[in-house]
Design a protein around this motif. Structure first.
Motif, PDB file in Angstrom:
ATOM      1  N   ALA A  85       0.792  -1.375   0.040  1.00  0.00           N
ATOM      2  CA  ALA A  85      -0.022   0.101   0.000  1.00  0.00           C
ATOM      3  C   ALA A  85       0.993   1.085   0.191  1.00  0.00           C
ATOM      4  O   ALA A  85       1.977   1.103   0.583  1.00  0.00           O
ATOM      5  N   ALA A  86       0.267   2.173  -0.536  1.00  0.00           N
ATOM      6  CA  ALA A  86       1.146   3.664  -0.519  1.00  0.00           C
ATOM      7  C   ALA A  86       1.241   4.407   0.673  1.00  0.00           C
ATOM      8  O   ALA A  86       0.404   4.188   1.409  1.00  0.00           O
ATOM      9  N   GLU A  87       2.362   4.648   0.959  1.00  0.00           N
ATOM     10  CA  GLU A  87       2.457   5.559   2.244  1.00  0.00           C
ATOM     11  C   GLU A  87       1.622   6.653   2.125  1.00  0.00           C
ATOM     12  O   GLU A  87       1.643   7.485   1.328  1.00  0.00           O
ATOM     13  N   GLY A  88       0.927   6.825   3.134  1.00  0.00           N
ATOM     14  CA  GLY A  88      -0.027   8.095   3.402  1.00  0.00           C
ATOM     15  C   GLY A  88      -1.298   8.115   2.509  1.00  0.00           C
ATOM     16  O   GLY A  88      -1.938   9.406   2.642  1.00  0.00           O
TER      17      GLY A  88
ATOM     18  N   ASP B 167      -8.933   5.568  -0.059  1.00  0.00           N
ATOM     19  CA  ASP B 167      -8.145   4.724  -0.979  1.00  0.00           C
ATOM     20  C   ASP B 167      -7.683   3.480  -0.442  1.00  0.00           C
ATOM     21  O   ASP B 167      -7.726   2.492  -1.246  1.00  0.00           O
ATOM     22  N   ARG B 168      -7.343   3.225   0.681  1.00  0.00           N
ATOM     23  CA  ARG B 168      -7.273   1.978   1.396  1.00  0.00           C
ATOM     24  C   ARG B 168      -8.565   1.307   1.426  1.00  0.00           C
ATOM     25  O   ARG B 168      -8.505   0.031   1.072  1.00  0.00           O
TER      26      ARG B 168
ATOM     27  N   ARG C 154       1.442   7.294  -4.379  1.00  0.00           N
ATOM     28  CA  ARG C 154       0.184   7.653  -3.435  1.00  0.00           C
ATOM     29  C   ARG C 154      -0.706   8.425  -4.512  1.00  0.00           C
ATOM     30  O   ARG C 154      -0.658   8.935  -5.345  1.00  0.00           O
ATOM     31  N   LYS C 155      -2.177   7.822  -4.052  1.00  0.00           N
ATOM     32  CA  LYS C 155      -3.383   8.412  -4.666  1.00  0.00           C
ATOM     33  C   LYS C 155      -3.432   7.862  -6.264  1.00  0.00           C
ATOM     34  O   LYS C 155      -3.874   8.515  -7.173  1.00  0.00           O
ATOM     35  N   GLY C 156      -2.499   6.816  -6.449  1.00  0.00           N
ATOM     36  CA  GLY C 156      -2.339   6.257  -7.840  1.00  0.00           C
ATOM     37  C   GLY C 156      -3.553   5.498  -8.178  1.00  0.00           C
ATOM     38  O   GLY C 156      -3.773   4.196  -8.018  1.00  0.00           O
TER      39      GLY C 156
END
Length: 210
Positions: free
Chosen positions: A112-115, A120-121, A178-180
Motif C-alpha cells: 500500500a502507498a504510504e500516506g 483509497d485504502r 500515492r493516490k495512484g
C-alpha cells in the motif's frame, strides 16, 4: 534493440508493439491469432506460438535483448493464466539464456502507498476482495519471477484506461504511487519500454500511476 512481445494482441501488448516500432526497435510479436494484431511496421515479425509449450516459444525469444509480456487474466474466469504462462516463458528464456523480462502485474499485489487516505485504502481492500483469484495468480507469477534466473521487472498499474499516451506518470520502485488510481494502457506500455535499460528496476516490482 531486438524485443519480443507476448500477449501482443491485448490492450497493453499492442501498445508495446506500436511504441517499440515507432522507436525503431525490431519487434517479434507472439500471438495465437495473427488476425487480431492490428499493428504493422517494417521492423515487425509476427510469430504464432502455443504459449503452453516452452519449446515452441524458444525461437521467438532466442537472441533477444528483452522480452515484454502483457499476458494476464482478462476476468476472474481466467485466473491462473498469468502464473501458468509465465512459467513457460521463463523456461524458454532460461533455455535460450535471455535474461531481461518485464511483465504486467497489478497495483494491489504491491505494498500500500504510504500516506494513502482512508478512502483509497478501503477501495484497495474492496478491489482485492472482489478480484482475489486474479491477484493470487499475479502473486504466484511474481513468486515465479523471483525464483528465476532472469532480470525481471513486474510493473504494477492500478485501474487501466483506454486513453491516449501522455508519457507523464509516476513510478515507485518497490512501492506504489500515492493516490495512484488510474493509468492508460498506452502509458503502461511506455513505462515498460523505458524500464528495459533501467538497472534500478531489475528484480523489482514497480508501481506506476498518474
Amino acid at each position: 534493440m531486438k524485443l519480443t512481445v507476448l500477449g501482443a494482441t491485448g490492450g497493453i501488448g499492442q501498445e508495446i508493439v506500436r511504441q517499440a516500432l515507432d522507436a525503431g526497435h525490431q519487434v517479434t510479436a507472439v500471438v495465437r491469432d495473427p488476425a487480431r494484431l492490428t499493428v504493422t511496421g517494417a521492423g515487425l515479425e509476427v510469430f504464432r506460438a502455443d504459449l503452453t509449450d516452452p519449446r515452441a516459444l524458444r525461437p521467438a525469444v532466442a537472441a533477444r535483448d528483452a522480452v515484454l509480456s502483457g499476458l494476464g487474466a482478462r476476468s476472474r474466469r481466467d485466473a491462473g493464466v498469468a502464473a501458468r504462462l509465465t512459467r513457460t516463458v521463463l523456461d524458454a528464456m532460461e533455455a535460450e539464456q535471455v535474461r531481461r523480462l518485464l511483465v504486467v502485474s497489478a497495483s494491489p499485489v504491491g505494498p500500500a502507498a504510504e500516506g494513502d487516505a482512508f478512502a483509497d485504502r478501503a477501495m484497495r481492500r474492496l478491489i482485492s476482495s472482489v478480484l482475489k483469484d486474479v491477484y493470487a495468480d499475479l502473486r504466484e507469477m511474481e513468486d515465479e519471477l523471483a525464483a528465476s534466473a532472469t532480470d525481471w521487472t513486474a510493473v504494477r498499474p492500478p485501474r487501466l484506461q483506454n486513453k491516449p499516451l501522455t508519457g507523464s506518470y509516476r513510478t515507485v520502485v518497490g512501492g506504489t504511487p500515492r493516490k495512484g488510481r488510474f493509468i492508460a494502457r498506452a502509458d503502461v506500455a511506455h513505462a515498460m519500454l523505458a524500464m528495459i535499460d533501467d538497472p534500478a528496476t531489475v528484480k523489482q516490482g514497480v508501481g506506476v500511476a498518474y
